[in-house]
Design a protein around this motif. Structure first.
Motif: not given
Length: 59
Positions: A46-49, A54-55
């Motif tokens: 998943e790209y948007f983990s 959070h980062k």
């Protein structure tokens, strides 16, 4: 307004306008984003983990 030193060089050497420089940077950033998403998809990740989100929120 802060100018990018690469644009200053390209402007003196090749006469690149600031608008052209910004368009090229935008296109390259979009290509890099699409390549990264494709690589993650090929790895079945998943790209948007949650960690990445959070980062991005804390930058």
């Amino acid at each position: 307004m802060r100018l990018h030193c690469l644009w200053l060089y390209l402007n003196k050497s090749y006469g690149t306008t600031l608008d052209d420089f910004a368009k090229e940077k935008k296109i390259k950033a979009k290509q890099k984003y699409d390549q990264d998403k494709f690589r993650f998809k090929m790895k079945s990740e998943e790209y948007f983990s949650p960690l990445r989100i959070h980062k991005m929120q804390n930058t």
